[in-house]
Design an enzyme around this catalytic site. Structure first.
Site, short mmCIF file in Angstrom:
data_model
loop_
_atom_site.label_atom_id
_atom_site.label_comp_id
_atom_site.label_asym_id
_atom_site.label_seq_id
_atom_site.Cartn_x
_atom_site.Cartn_y
_atom_site.Cartn_z
N ARG A 34 -6.50 12.18 -6.04
CA ARG A 34 -7.77 11.48 -5.80
C ARG A 34 -8.97 12.42 -6.02
O ARG A 34 -10.05 11.97 -6.40
CB ARG A 34 -7.75 10.89 -4.39
CG ARG A 34 -9.01 10.21 -3.90
CD ARG A 34 -9.28 8.91 -4.63
NE ARG A 34 -10.52 8.30 -4.18
CZ ARG A 34 -11.73 8.70 -4.57
NH1 ARG A 34 -11.86 9.71 -5.41
NH2 ARG A 34 -12.81 8.09 -4.13
N ARG A 93 0.81 -1.22 0.00
CA ARG A 93 0.00 0.00 0.00
C ARG A 93 0.85 1.27 0.00
O ARG A 93 0.45 2.29 0.58
CB ARG A 93 -0.97 0.01 1.19
CG ARG A 93 -1.92 -1.17 1.23
CD ARG A 93 -3.04 -1.01 0.22
NE ARG A 93 -4.17 -1.87 0.54
CZ ARG A 93 -5.35 -1.40 0.94
NH1 ARG A 93 -5.58 -0.12 1.06
NH2 ARG A 93 -6.33 -2.25 1.18
N ARG A 114 -3.20 6.58 0.35
CA ARG A 114 -3.63 7.66 1.23
C ARG A 114 -2.60 8.32 2.12
O ARG A 114 -2.84 9.41 2.61
CB ARG A 114 -4.82 7.20 2.07
CG ARG A 114 -6.08 7.04 1.25
CD ARG A 114 -7.20 6.48 2.05
NE ARG A 114 -6.83 5.18 2.56
CZ ARG A 114 -7.57 4.46 3.37
NH1 ARG A 114 -8.72 4.93 3.79
NH2 ARG A 114 -7.17 3.27 3.78
N TYR A 116 -15.41 -10.81 0.61
CA TYR A 116 -16.06 -9.53 0.27
C TYR A 116 -17.34 -9.79 -0.54
O TYR A 116 -18.34 -9.08 -0.38
CB TYR A 116 -15.10 -8.63 -0.51
CG TYR A 116 -14.01 -8.07 0.37
CD1 TYR A 116 -14.23 -6.95 1.16
CD2 TYR A 116 -12.77 -8.69 0.44
CE1 TYR A 116 -13.23 -6.45 1.99
CE2 TYR A 116 -11.77 -8.20 1.27
CZ TYR A 116 -12.01 -7.08 2.05
OH TYR A 116 -11.04 -6.59 2.88
N ASP A 173 -7.16 -2.33 -7.21
CA ASP A 173 -7.68 -2.93 -5.98
C ASP A 173 -8.04 -4.39 -6.26
O ASP A 173 -8.33 -4.75 -7.41
CB ASP A 173 -8.92 -2.19 -5.48
CG ASP A 173 -9.20 -2.55 -4.02
OD1 ASP A 173 -8.56 -1.97 -3.13
OD2 ASP A 173 -10.03 -3.44 -3.78
O1 1CP Z 1 0.28 0.72 -3.13
C1 1CP Z 1 -0.66 -0.07 -3.18
O2 1CP Z 1 -0.57 -1.21 -2.70
C2 1CP Z 1 -1.93 0.43 -3.79
C3 1CP Z 1 -2.74 -0.56 -4.54
C4 1CP Z 1 -3.73 -1.33 -3.67
C5 1CP Z 1 -3.64 -2.69 -3.30
C6 1CP Z 1 -2.49 -3.64 -3.57
C7 1CP Z 1 -4.96 -0.84 -3.15
C8 1CP Z 1 -5.45 0.55 -3.28
N1 1CP Z 1 -5.61 -1.89 -2.56
C9 1CP Z 1 -4.85 -3.02 -2.62
C10 1CP Z 1 -5.17 -4.37 -2.13
C11 1CP Z 1 -6.34 -4.60 -1.28
N2 1CP Z 1 -7.58 -4.01 -1.32
C12 1CP Z 1 -6.39 -5.61 -0.28
C13 1CP Z 1 -5.28 -6.59 0.01
C14 1CP Z 1 -4.19 -6.01 0.83
C15 1CP Z 1 -4.56 -5.64 2.25
O3 1CP Z 1 -5.01 -6.52 3.02
O4 1CP Z 1 -4.38 -4.47 2.60
C16 1CP Z 1 -7.67 -5.57 0.30
C17 1CP Z 1 -8.20 -6.44 1.42
C18 1CP Z 1 -8.42 -4.56 -0.36
C19 1CP Z 1 -9.86 -4.20 -0.15
C20 1CP Z 1 -10.07 -2.75 0.14
N3 1CP Z 1 -9.76 -1.75 -0.73
C21 1CP Z 1 -10.62 -2.17 1.30
C22 1CP Z 1 -11.17 -2.93 2.50
C23 1CP Z 1 -10.10 -3.27 3.49
C24 1CP Z 1 -10.70 -4.03 4.67
O5 1CP Z 1 -10.13 -3.88 5.76
O6 1CP Z 1 -11.67 -4.78 4.52
C25 1CP Z 1 -10.60 -0.78 1.13
C26 1CP Z 1 -11.06 0.27 2.10
C27 1CP Z 1 -10.04 -0.53 -0.16
C28 1CP Z 1 -9.86 0.80 -0.81
C29 1CP Z 1 -8.51 1.14 -1.29
N4 1CP Z 1 -7.71 0.35 -2.08
C30 1CP Z 1 -6.54 1.01 -2.40
C31 1CP Z 1 -6.64 2.31 -1.77
C32 1CP Z 1 -5.58 3.39 -1.88
C33 1CP Z 1 -7.86 2.37 -1.09
C34 1CP Z 1 -8.42 3.56 -0.32
C35 1CP Z 1 -9.35 4.29 -1.22
C36 1CP Z 1 -9.31 5.78 -1.03
O7 1CP Z 1 -10.08 6.24 -0.20
O8 1CP Z 1 -8.55 6.46 -1.73
#
Ligand code: 1CP
Length: 340
Positions: free
Chosen positions: A35, A22, A26, A148, A72
């Site tokens: 964003r 990540r 953010r 999910y 994502d």
């Molecule tokens: O640098 C990076 O890694 C950015 C790319 C990336 C990746 C690899 C994002 C952007 N998401 C992910 C993977 C991801 N998404 C996972 C697996 C890794 C982990 O466990 O952290 C999971 C579970 C998600 C699902 C997800 N996406 C959630 C829910 C998390 C939960 O606790 O249930 C959420 C809130 C997101 C949104 C998201 N994805 C990525 C970003 C930057 C964001 C935030 C969105 C925003 O408000 O800008």
């Protein structure tokens, strides 16, 4: 030569390559600015201009050894026709799958067309990254993506999904098999377009007892790794079965992944002895100690390096970087790992 690729081929490199889960997103001011230009989070993911820029931001700011594609894991259910939305402050929302009829309604025919903007981002990124930066593609693992899809979003304990897997294992198997097939196809296309490594995130692998872990984590990984390696025999694959505990050893031995990403609860000396003999390790700094910084951060980094850097090792966090992490702490971490 790219240090991340060398490490994944089995070389022990000093200092070890470093990137952070990540790392785009953010915690960066420039991400939050960017964003604002997209209406929804998925619009952002499906806009090659914005996704490429977000992917490159942490590379520019920190000089990390890898860029992870900005996207994502939930673009896959979205591509299968289960509409996904992200509500600010609340996380993802999906229309929950409520049984076999809903599973049978999922449609794979538009998968690649739907994901075409992501493939375009990968093509562009390959022309924009330097000789030393590795491009990582990724997908969610079937178990985690299925949670999910069945819960309809994030959940604390994934009870609905775990119950469904016990109560209707044959129907749940249909969903997992579908996700195995589309995840493998998605990763193959990412590699066709220029991803040099892929990581498969199983963020909720840790909630399953061993028999279920074998069926819903290990077996799907085995199939995906075998299918992807048939198309791309030399593509390194990193697996992240977060929270797997002792299951990390089984996972490493059985799935065929080239590397495993450890969460922060895994004891370092146990991992060095039981995993690193045969599999490259990535990890596993606690994202909270990174956010806290200072002496505790220094100690934690030195401990990881002293136990894991004698064999092939990629420095990373145990889970994604937290949004309120100071950029100075990230820079300090990278300097420490690089011995500066
Ligand atoms: O640098 C990076 O890694 C950015 C790319 C990336 C990746 C690899 C994002 C952007 N998401 C992910 C993977 C991801 N998404 C996972 C697996 C890794 C982990 O466990 O952290 C999971 C579970 C998600 C699902 C997800 N996406 C959630 C829910 C998390 C939960 O606790 O249930 C959420 C809130 C997101 C949104 C998201 N994805 C990525 C970003 C930057 C964001 C935030 C969105 C925003 O408000 O800008």
């Amino acid at each position: 030569m790219k240090s991340l690729l060398q490490t994944l081929k089995g070389a022990t490199i000093s200092p070890p390559p470093i990137w952070l889960m990540r790392q785009a997103g953010r915690h960066l001011r420039e991400y939050r600015d960017l964003r604002l230009h997209a209406n929804t989070f998925l619009d952002f993911c499906y806009s090659p201009d914005m996704a490429v820029e977000a992917t490159l931001q942490p590379v520019r700011r920190y000089g990390v050894d890898a860029a992870i594609l900005f996207s994502d894991i939930l673009v896959v259910p979205d591509a299968l026709g289960q509409n996904v939305s992200f509500i600010s402050g609340m996380g993802p929302r999906l229309e929950p799958l409520d049984g076999r009829t809903a599973i049978d309604r999922l449609d794979t025919t538009n998968l690649h067309a739907h994901l075409a903007p992501i493939y375009e981002s990968i093509r562009r990124l390959r022309t924009q990254l330097s000789e030393t930066t590795t491009l990582i593609g990724f997908a969610g693992a079937p178990w985690t993506v299925a949670t999910y899809m069945i819960e309809g979003g994030s959940s604390r304990d994934h009870q609905r999904t775990r119950a469904y897997a016990y109560e209707s294992p044959d129907d749940f198997q249909v969903l997992i098999d579908l996700l195995v097939e589309v995840t493998a196809a998605y990763l193959i296309r990412q590699a066709d377009e220029g991803a040099e490594v892929v990581q498969i995130f199983d963020s909720w692998a840790g909630v399953l007892p061993p028999v279920q872990f074998d069926r819903w984590v290990i077996k799907p990984f085995q199939k995906i790794v075998a299918t992807v390696k048939t198309a791309h025999p030399h593509l390194p694959i990193i697996g992240f079965p977060r929270g797997a505990g002792l299951g990390y050893a089984t996972f490493s031995a059985k799935t065929g992944v080239d590397a495993v990403s450890l969460d922060s609860t895994v004891p370092l000396t146990w991992a060095a002895k039981n995993i690193q003999q045969d599999t490259v390790i990535q990890g596993n700094l606690d994202n909270l100690v990174l956010r806290a910084g200072g002496k505790q951060l220094e100690n934690a980094v030195q401990e990881i390096l002293s136990v894991l850097s004698a064999r092939p090792f990629i420095f990373n966090l145990g889970h994604g970087i937290l949004p309120d992490t100071p950029v100075d702490n990230v820079r300090q971490l990278i300097d420490m790992v690089r011995g500066r």
